[in-house]
Motif scaffolding. Structure first.
Motif, mmCIF file in Angstrom:
data_model
loop_
_atom_site.group_PDB
_atom_site.id
_atom_site.type_symbol
_atom_site.label_atom_id
_atom_site.label_comp_id
_atom_site.label_asym_id
_atom_site.label_seq_id
_atom_site.Cartn_x
_atom_site.Cartn_y
_atom_site.Cartn_z
ATOM 1 N N LEU A 125 0.880 -3.916 -7.313
ATOM 2 C CA LEU A 125 0.661 -3.580 -5.854
ATOM 3 C C LEU A 125 -0.695 -2.740 -5.353
ATOM 4 C CD1 LEU A 125 4.409 -2.519 -5.000
ATOM 5 C CD2 LEU A 125 3.337 -4.550 -4.787
ATOM 6 N N SER A 126 -0.962 -1.826 -6.685
ATOM 7 C CA SER A 126 -2.519 -1.290 -6.163
ATOM 8 C C SER A 126 -3.469 -2.078 -6.259
ATOM 9 C CB SER A 126 -2.528 -0.255 -7.134
ATOM 10 O OG SER A 126 -1.356 0.911 -7.232
ATOM 11 N N ILE A 127 -3.382 -2.998 -6.989
ATOM 12 C CA ILE A 127 -4.533 -4.237 -7.166
ATOM 13 C C ILE A 127 -4.816 -5.140 -5.891
ATOM 14 C CG2 ILE A 127 -5.372 -6.170 -8.208
ATOM 15 C CD1 ILE A 127 -6.130 -3.835 -9.974
ATOM 16 N N LEU A 128 -3.317 -5.464 -5.387
ATOM 17 C CA LEU A 128 -3.157 -6.047 -4.102
ATOM 18 C C LEU A 128 -3.852 -5.180 -2.752
ATOM 19 C CD1 LEU A 128 -2.360 -8.158 -2.123
ATOM 20 C CD2 LEU A 128 -0.147 -7.312 -2.194
ATOM 21 N N ARG A 129 -3.372 -3.914 -3.111
ATOM 22 C CA ARG A 129 -4.250 -3.023 -1.965
ATOM 23 C C ARG A 129 -5.726 -2.901 -1.824
ATOM 24 N NH1 ARG A 129 -3.459 2.904 -3.666
ATOM 25 N NH2 ARG A 129 -4.827 2.254 -4.915
ATOM 26 N N ASN A 130 -6.034 -2.914 -3.123
ATOM 27 C CA ASN A 130 -7.543 -2.781 -3.542
ATOM 28 C C ASN A 130 -8.503 -3.904 -2.894
ATOM 29 O OD1 ASN A 130 -6.919 -0.217 -4.625
ATOM 30 N ND2 ASN A 130 -7.222 -0.745 -6.590
ATOM 31 N N SER A 143 0.885 -0.951 -0.047
ATOM 32 C CA SER A 143 -0.146 0.034 0.173
ATOM 33 C C SER A 143 0.776 1.336 0.135
ATOM 34 C CB SER A 143 -0.938 0.016 1.242
ATOM 35 O OG SER A 143 -1.819 -1.011 1.127
ATOM 36 N N ARG A 144 1.965 1.395 0.721
ATOM 37 C CA ARG A 144 2.610 2.268 0.657
ATOM 38 C C ARG A 144 3.372 2.645 -0.630
ATOM 39 N NH1 ARG A 144 4.207 0.225 5.899
ATOM 40 N NH2 ARG A 144 6.052 -1.070 5.005
ATOM 41 N N LEU A 145 3.731 1.746 -1.197
ATOM 42 C CA LEU A 145 4.294 1.934 -2.664
ATOM 43 C C LEU A 145 3.274 2.380 -3.687
ATOM 44 C CD1 LEU A 145 6.918 -1.037 -2.865
ATOM 45 C CD2 LEU A 145 7.460 1.508 -2.915
ATOM 46 N N ALA A 146 2.128 1.499 -3.361
ATOM 47 C CA ALA A 146 0.974 2.003 -4.250
ATOM 48 C C ALA A 146 0.489 3.394 -4.293
ATOM 49 C CB ALA A 146 -0.254 0.918 -4.019
#
Length: 719
Positions: free
Chosen positions: A701-706, A611-614
């Motif tokens: 990574l954004s997909i993982l966060r979502n 999430s921090r990188l996203a």
């Protein structure tokens, strides 16, 4: 080691004051003794209706000496050729020491000058004399008063003060009292015996007053009262009708507990049982007795199969013969019940539907119409809820009828005299008139829950009207412009919002509360055009308020605050906990279970890192399928392909709202694969120089966060 006693003697204290004051007093004494370097073996605070007492065992005779080590300048600056420099002289002066008493000690930064000072401890009696007035005047409570010509304030006038350290009096004076109060060893016994009682030593305090018919120890007094009541009930073959609130009040009303049995005239058992119980418990502090075969029917119209024709009274000693006391109690109760019987007869002469019309004559809140207007708004809220819940026709009809008649008893004579019976009498009047039992029960239950730990409405119509009643109150008061503050909530809005959520949870209803709040905001704009309501603003304020209450209730259940916040902050296509408060609560509980089992940390660490990188990417938070934002052709490492495969498998699970168990299990089982993206042998550098690769990896990574955000906002969770 010394024994300390402080007794604050007063006129008769309100029954609820001790429960508020004793924890404050104990906290003040404990903290002040600790700050004063006075250790204790045992600290006890207790009370009777005429006194607060502090008993401390194991106090030292005086404070320990205070030794302080002060660090000064470097030795080479303080002494030259063994001669003290002005720096050493000045440092010694600041420490209050002769320069000859300075010491040179080695430190990691070289030799420095140190000065050691010793402050002799003060006598314990001297320290206590300074602390005692602050303990007394520091207590907070309701309805404090001044007395005589003095300026001091307390719950009731302070009349005497005992302060002893073993056998010695600690001299204390309380300025601002009228007459002036000075400490001594003279206490007072039972109020029926006005003679002064001398306390020879602190350790003999409890036994000395016991000899004067005063049970000082509150816990022992409570145990004694409980035993006496249970023995009396057992002799009568009955059960105590003794709520915790009444029991605590009885403990704080007497110093010398005695139990007296009284009789109820059999004719009064034709009254509803709640009428008798309310008169006895709330107005006379008597204890009703339940019949061994008590009828457990909340709609019982008479007490004949519920209550025994006797009651118990906890007396504060015997002011005369037991017979005289019993007859006096019976006479008082007879008069109160005769009044209640009159009110009941008068109310039965008026139909409930006619009382509903009379609500027009009673203002609800200035600017918000009458109680009749409020009832009509409540009916409209009921219709909205019935649309959302899609209940059976019979339940829906009962809910509508109950909402129509829900407030009629507010203008009845019985409720006018005994407000505690609102809803109860309304239900019983309806049942007596031939209204359906389901309607009557819903009228009774729509006031539930009345507060923390109270019973919940069990019938579906009762639960619907309970929600409608609270929503109407919240919308009307919020639209009017009032808001609860930290210290003031005169309309019980917190209790109302809590009740809405608790009823939904209890019924396990999947209901879109968010949508209902939006719809009601638009209707309230039409109902109150003069209030200039902005529906979007009103709904946003109430949505935020309900979310705060949702989190607060979960914390009261024992869930970690960060978990409640993480669920409330999770976003999925505009998701909020109010779209389904039950499902959101279950997610929070499940997340707490994962933490308790030690399974949450593995998911949390990888999701938080992702999430921090996203946040450095540009992908929105609503996209859940990696195939729509990630190009597998740009992968250069097996760890990228492995993460992509995991996210592809997670996508349909994340898209299915309520499937959080499987989502969490899959995230946990895949945590090693996801973690390898960052730290494995095939890990990749996300923020690489190649912009296409960087964007592709950030999208991954954004997909993982979502997807994880469908369970909770992991960025809020504590490490």
């Amino acid at each position: 080691m010394a024994f300390f006693l402080l007794e604050i003697g007063t006129e008769e204290l309100p029954a609820d004051f001790a429960r508020l004051a004793l924890p404050q007093l104990e906290d003040q004494v404990r903290k002040d003794l600790l700050r004063s370097s006075l250790s204790v073996d045992r600290l006890q605070v207790t009370s009777t209706p005429r006194r607060l007492a502090v008993l401390v065992e194991g106090l030292p005779a005086r404070q320990a000496d205070l030794e302080e080590v002060h660090k000064g300048p470097p030795a080479q600056q303080a002494f030259r050729d063994g001669v003290p420099t002005p720096a050493a002289v000045g440092f010694a002066r600041r420490c209050g020491l002769p320069v000859e008493q300075l010491e040179v000690r080695e430190t990691p930064k070289g030799p420095f000058v140190f000065g050691c000072t010793r402050q002799p401890g003060r006598a314990t009696a001297e320290v206590l004399a300074e602390l005692i007035p602050g303990w007394i005047w520091g207590l907070q409570g309701r309805r404090f008063m001044r007395w005589g010509e003095g300026e001091s304030r307390f719950s009731r006038p302070v009349r005497w003060l005992v302060a002893l350290l073993d056998e010695d009096i600690i001299p204390v004076e309380l300025p601002g009292c009228d007459p002036p109060i000075r400490s001594g060893r003279i206490s007072r016994g039972h109020r029926l015996n006005p003679d002064p009682v001398e306390i020879p030593a602190a350790a003999s305090y409890i036994s000395r007053l016991a000899a004067e018919n005063v049970q000082v120890d509150r816990l022992s007094r409570a145990s004694q009262i409980r035993t006496l009541l249970e023995e009396a009930a057992e002799r009568s073959g009955a059960y105590l009708d003794l709520p915790d609130g009444l029991f605590e009040e009885l403990v704080d009303l007497v110093e010398d507990p005695r139990v007296i049995e009284g009789a109820i005239e059999p004719s009064f058992l034709s009254l509803p049982p709640e009428v008798l119980s309310t008169v006895m418990r709330a107005h006379q502090r008597y204890v009703p007795l339940l019949s061994p075969e008590a009828l457990r029917d909340p709609l019982a119209l008479s007490a004949e199969r519920v209550l025994m024709p006797i009651f118990l009274c906890v007396s504060n000693g015997h002011s005369g013969s037991e017979t005289t006391v019993r007859r006096g109690n019976e006479r008082v109760l007879r008069a109160r019940l005769a009044d209640a019987a009159f009110f009941l007869r008068a109310d039965h002469e008026v139909l409930s539907i006619d009382r509903r019309e009379a609500l027009n004559r009673v203002t609800f809140v200035e600017g918000l119409g009458s109680l009749r207007d409020r009832t009509e708004r409540l009916e409209w809220c009921t219709d909205v809820l019935l649309e959302a819940l899609e209940l059976q026709p019979e339940a829906a009809h009962a809910a509508r009828r109950a909402s129509h008649l829900s407030k009629h008893d507010l203008v009845s004579q019985m409720v006018g005299e005994f407000p505690e019976l609102q809803g109860i009498m309304g239900a019983k009047y309806l049942l007596a008139e031939g209204e359906g039992r389901d309607v009557a029960l819903a009228v009774l239950e729509h006031y539930l829950p009345r507060g923390p730990g109270d019973a919940m409405p069990e019938s579906i119509p009762g639960a619907v009207v309970s929600l409608a009643e609270r929503l109407e109150l919240l919308f009307s008061i919020f639209a009017w412009g009032d808001r609860p503050t930290g210290s003031s909530d005169p309309y019980g809005l917190r209790r109302a919002a809590n009740g809405v959520l608790q009823v939904i949870w209890h019924q396990k209803w999947s209901i879109n509360l968010h949508m209902i709040l939006v719809r009601l905001s638009k209707e309230w704009q039409k109902i109150f055009p003069d209030l200039k309501i902005k529906p979007d603003v009103l709904s946003d304020v109430l949505i935020e308020y309900f979310q705060q209450r949702w989190m607060s209730l979960l914390e009261e259940e024992g869930l970690n605050p960060d978990i409640a916040q993480a669920i409330a902050s999770s976003v999925k296509n505009g998701y909020s906990v109010l779209l389904n408060p039950c499902e959101a609560r279950e997610r929070a509980r499940f997340l707490q279970t994962l933490r308790n089992e030690g399974r949450l940390l593995a998911i949390q660490s990888v999701v938080q890192r992702a999430s921090r990188l996203a946040e450095k990417g540009e992908l929105g938070r609503d996209l859940l399928r990696p195939s729509l934002a990630v190009d597998p052709g740009l992968f250069v490492s097996p760890s990228e392909a492995a993460m992509f495969a995991v996210l592809e498998a997670l996508a349909p699970i994340a898209e299915t709202r309520g499937n959080y168990h499987e989502l969490a299990n899959c995230l946990h089982d895949s945590s090693n694969i996801l973690d390898a993206f960052f730290d494995g042998s095939d890990s990749v550098l996300v923020m690489c120089d190649d912009l296409a690769l960087r964007r592709n990896r950030l999208n991954l990574l954004s997909i993982l966060r979502n997807q994880a955000n469908c369970l909770a906002d992991f960025s809020i969770l504590d490490n």
